[in-house]
Design a protein around this motif. Structure first.
Motif, PDB file in Angstrom:
ATOM      1  N   CYS A 113      -0.281  10.724   3.703  1.00  0.00           N
ATOM      2  CA  CYS A 113      -0.786  11.340   2.479  1.00  0.00           C
ATOM      3  C   CYS A 113      -0.561  12.851   2.528  1.00  0.00           C
ATOM      4  O   CYS A 113      -1.103  13.554   3.389  1.00  0.00           O
ATOM      5  CB  CYS A 113      -2.274  11.045   2.314  1.00  0.00           C
ATOM      6  SG  CYS A 113      -3.005  11.810   0.867  1.00  0.00           S
ATOM      7  N   THR A 125      -7.885  10.779  -1.988  1.00  0.00           N
ATOM      8  CA  THR A 125      -7.496   9.851  -0.951  1.00  0.00           C
ATOM      9  C   THR A 125      -6.174   9.184  -1.307  1.00  0.00           C
ATOM     10  O   THR A 125      -5.881   8.958  -2.463  1.00  0.00           O
ATOM     11  CB  THR A 125      -8.577   8.772  -0.764  1.00  0.00           C
ATOM     12  OG1 THR A 125      -8.115   7.851   0.219  1.00  0.00           O
ATOM     13  CG2 THR A 125      -8.848   8.015  -2.050  1.00  0.00           C
ATOM     14  N   CYS A 126      -5.391   8.876  -0.277  1.00  0.00           N
ATOM     15  CA  CYS A 126      -4.128   8.177  -0.481  1.00  0.00           C
ATOM     16  C   CYS A 126      -4.230   6.738  -0.036  1.00  0.00           C
ATOM     17  O   CYS A 126      -3.226   6.042   0.072  1.00  0.00           O
ATOM     18  CB  CYS A 126      -3.007   8.876   0.289  1.00  0.00           C
ATOM     19  SG  CYS A 126      -2.638  10.511  -0.358  1.00  0.00           S
ATOM     20  N   ASP A 176      -3.806   7.687   5.472  1.00  0.00           N
ATOM     21  CA  ASP A 176      -4.011   9.142   5.474  1.00  0.00           C
ATOM     22  C   ASP A 176      -2.895   9.870   6.212  1.00  0.00           C
ATOM     23  O   ASP A 176      -2.591  11.031   5.910  1.00  0.00           O
ATOM     24  CB  ASP A 176      -5.362   9.491   6.112  1.00  0.00           C
ATOM     25  CG  ASP A 176      -6.531   9.224   5.171  1.00  0.00           C
ATOM     26  OD1 ASP A 176      -6.281   9.110   3.956  1.00  0.00           O
ATOM     27  OD2 ASP A 176      -7.668   9.127   5.656  1.00  0.00           O
TER      28      ASP A 176
END
Length: 328
Positions: A59, A25-26, A56
């Motif tokens: 990301c 996950t970012c 996201d």
């Protein structure tokens, strides 16, 4: 979500029940502010953008994972539409049964191939449902659905490149149809299903699909107990059964059966056009209603049956509360 929650259709941190091949996950949200921390305590307040998963969109890993959805859906559309055409072209006595078995096998194989990359959705129904429940963010779901739609178009293009124009016309490129125009004794006639019937079939089949198979992937206890190979095989079998039921119970020529995958219906509609657009909205509205109905079901049952007392951080109700500044 904590790593102990072994979900097959993984969230942003766990894509496999074994916890390997993670798509990181970012989100800027600290790990101890997830839905439930390691001690089972209620998390701190999450902002609207955090619950929506806005990071996201920025990301790279999420966009890279979406390539799995794109290619997986492209292969899915090519294979499924090829199966539809070939089974009916072969003039077998029970083409619906053979088609359903082949579809179940193909879907299971493709899910097993895509799960390590993106969580194995290859269907807007799964992505949207997972976003409502909170397993993935709505932002990630939007990215996945866009990738799935593009993949479906590419798959339909590939199919069009290898079939003859006569087969393309006869079988509507294997697309989702509610009605077709056929020659009659006194001119062209319309064959197919009434709009209301087709819509209800989409709603029911989508709900049954989520309830009877995807629920096992969402529930980390069942996913862990059964293993992701078994769960994904069940998903394929349930989809195959629903295809068989929807194409058999109506007995109407011209109706292509429940789509249960809007992207799969969109690809041939864009490439083939024509009557594939007639009633095309049904293949989007029906699954959407089915997903919402399934989400309501997940909110009605006891909370601890599914995940934990406080649910997932991207849960739709949590997103709405965060929008109005409620501390959830």
């Amino acid at each position: 979500m904590a790593s102990k929650n072994n979900v097959v259709f993984g969230d942003e941190e766990n894509q496999l029940s074994g916890g390997t091949n993670r798509v990181q996950t970012c989100s800027s949200t600290p790990r101890n502010r997830n839905t439930i921390d390691d001690e089972g305590k209620k998390p701190n307040f999450l902002s609207f953008s955090e619950r929506l998963g806005v990071p996201d969109f920025f990301c790279l890993d999420v966009w890279r994972a979406s390539m799995g959805e794109l290619l997986g859906t492209a292969v899915l559309v090519f294979m499924l539409d090829t199966i539809v055409i070939s089974t009916f072209e072969s003039d077998t006595k029970m083409p619906n049964l053979i088609m359903s078995i082949l579809i179940a096998v193909v879907i299971t194989i493709l899910l097993l191939a895509v799960v390590p990359v993106s969580g194995g959705h290859i269907n807007p129904v799964i992505s949207f449902s997972a976003a409502l429940v909170g397993i993935i963010s709505m932002s990630r779901a939007i990215i996945y659905i866009m990738a799935q739609c593009i993949g479906a178009i590419l798959g339909a293009l590939a199919l069009r490149a290898v079939v003859s124009s006569s087969i393309e016309d006869t079988f509507s490129l294997g697309g989702c149809t509610v009605t077709i125009i056929a020659p009659g004794p006194n001119g062209p006639i319309t064959l197919g299903l009434e709009t209301a019937q087709a819509l209800w079939l989409e709603i029911f089949c989508t709900f049954v699909f989520l309830f009877a198979s995807i629920w096992m992937a969402y529930d980390h206890r069942q996913a862990k107990a059964l293993g992701h190979v078994t769960v994904l095989s069940i998903v394929g079998v349930v989809l195959g059964l629903l295809v068989f039921i929807s194409t058999t119970v109506t007995g109407k020529k011209g109706y292509g059966g429940a789509g249960i995958n809007p992207a799969r219906c969109l690809g041939p509609a864009i490439i083939r056009g024509g009557h594939l657009w007639d009633g095309h909205w049904i293949f989007w509205v029906g699954p959407t209603i089915g997903c919402v109905a399934f989400y309501v079901y997940t909110k009605i049952i006891p909370a601890k049956h599914f995940n934990a007392e406080y649910g997932y951080k991207h849960d739709f109700v949590g997103v709405v509360k965060a929008l109005f500044g409620s501390n959830v």
